[in-house]
Design a protein around this motif. Structure first.
Motif, PDB file in Angstrom:
ATOM      1  N   ALA B  56       1.126  -0.895  -0.258  1.00  0.00           N
ATOM      2  CA  ALA B  56      -0.177  -0.061  -0.402  1.00  0.00           C
ATOM      3  C   ALA B  56       1.067   1.169   0.367  1.00  0.00           C
ATOM      4  N   ILE B  72      -8.097   1.615  -0.595  1.00  0.00           N
ATOM      5  CA  ILE B  72      -7.476   0.248  -0.439  1.00  0.00           C
ATOM      6  C   ILE B  72      -9.084  -1.342   0.169  1.00  0.00           C
ATOM      7  N   ILE B  78      -5.285  -0.516   6.970  1.00  0.00           N
ATOM      8  CA  ILE B  78      -3.837   0.016   5.749  1.00  0.00           C
ATOM      9  C   ILE B  78      -4.817   0.899   5.856  1.00  0.00           C
ATOM     10  N   ALA B  79      -6.184   1.162   5.622  1.00  0.00           N
ATOM     11  CA  ALA B  79      -6.303   2.566   4.241  1.00  0.00           C
ATOM     12  C   ALA B  79      -5.533   3.654   5.013  1.00  0.00           C
ATOM     13  N   VAL B  82      -1.521   4.510   5.032  1.00  0.00           N
ATOM     14  CA  VAL B  82      -0.896   4.607   4.767  1.00  0.00           C
ATOM     15  C   VAL B  82      -1.344   5.751   3.890  1.00  0.00           C
ATOM     16  N   ALA B  84      -4.675   6.288   2.520  1.00  0.00           N
ATOM     17  CA  ALA B  84      -5.238   6.098   1.543  1.00  0.00           C
ATOM     18  C   ALA B  84      -6.177   7.549   0.978  1.00  0.00           C
TER      19      ALA B  84
HETATM   20 NI    NI Z   1      -3.697   2.184   3.164  1.00  0.00          NI
END
Ligand code: NI
Lengths: 211, 211
Positions: B56, B72, B78-79, B82, B84
């Motif tokens: 990512a 994501i 994870i979003a 990073v 996102a």
């Molecule tokens: Ni991400």
């Protein structure tokens, strides 16, 4: 929300639904808490996000009832979703620094380590406790690094964080583990797979308290 | 950070490392963006959290370079990790309301739906766009519900959100998809598995723009 300081790590239960042998997860955890478990980690690798979330929600109802911290393995999103007390990350999970950024300073973050180097790195990175193992061979986490009892003791001596030993810990060997000076023993099958989780936890609690 | 309003959903690329056939993921996505991809979703089911996070991070460098939103799949952690632009959730992922609470109002959240009922529920729940499918049979998501082209059109007509069609969309059928009035076509293998991802994306872009 459980206060981060003064947490009792002495009997740390890690879930594994695959070891329940037909028992109910929530009932098993509740009995284990009544038997003396001081902290519960939800560790479920095979679930989709929605199921993991639902189990976390239900488990939190149980841990909240008893005022026991709930730690979520690996998934910071689930920890946030259910407002769990913390997150446990392994070396294959999110880096500690990123997890801390997402979760903030009030959540407990534990890190799996298997060497003094990893332990010191986790300590420097702001971990709240260390999970150290695998101490004994175990069927539940075959890919884990192994740590001897002297190795466990070295990690405890060279760090200032609470240390929880994990890996194959049972009533028969918990005393040897605690005698290294660690703060707690994490158990999986010794309680989750037991036909009497209450009794299993009670026996472990007594042996831990004798140390 | 891409502004949430005015996002171009027309050619929505979904990653799948298993379809790369030896190509590099980042180079493939970059070529696809140069060919006209307007939005990228990182969807990787087989990775541990740390690897997912690393991919990512690297992908975000590419999408940021081109000012393309990065979404994501499934993993709000994870979003967040990073930063996102958004998250895509399926019916097996985190509930929309929970994802919104974790991510806040500025992040894009898309929801997979396969009926008008699910579409209206997602709309009422605050989704920013709908992913509707599977339109055509596909090897990459065998367990997906299927939605006919008339069914796709009904969902588009009965909601006010941007609709992205997904499932087996290729250059040969993208025009039929766009003629239903949807806002975009999501592609996986048509670009990821192509020997020339740039050319594949360019062809898709031209066919989409002609509609
Ligand atoms: Ni991400």
């Amino acid at each position: 929300m459980v206060c981060k300081s003064g947490i009792d790590y002495s009997l740390y239960l890690v879930t594994d639904r695959q070891l329940l042998a037909g028992k109910d997860l929530l009932a098993t955890v509740e009995q284990a808490i009544r038997g003396g478990v001081t902290l519960v980690q939800l560790r479920e690798k095979e679930l989709c996000t929605r199921e993991f979330y639902h189990w976390a929600q239900r488990l939190k109802t149980v841990t909240d009832t008893y005022g026991i911290p709930l730690i979520i393995n690996d998934r910071a999103d689930i920890a946030l979703a259910v407002d769990a007390d913390g997150l446990h990350v392994g070396q294959e999970d999110m880096p500690l620094s990123v997890a801390r950024q997402i979760l903030g300073t009030e959540k407990i973050i534990g890190v799996s380590v298997s060497s003094v180097e990893e332990a010191l790195a986790a300590q420097a990175g702001g971990a709240d406790y260390l999970g150290v193992g695998a101490i004994f061979a175990t069927a539940t986490k075959r890919d884990a690094d192994s740590v001897s009892l002297p190795g466990l003791q070295r990690i405890k001596e060279q760090t200032r964080l609470p240390v929880v030993a994990i890996g194959g810990i049972q009533a028969a060997n918990v005393r040897r583990v605690m005698e290294t000076g660690v703060d707690g023993a994490a158990v999986v099958s010794a309680v989750i797979a037991a036909s009497d989780p209450y009794g299993a936890a009670l026996t472990l609690t007594r042996r831990i308290k004798e140390c």
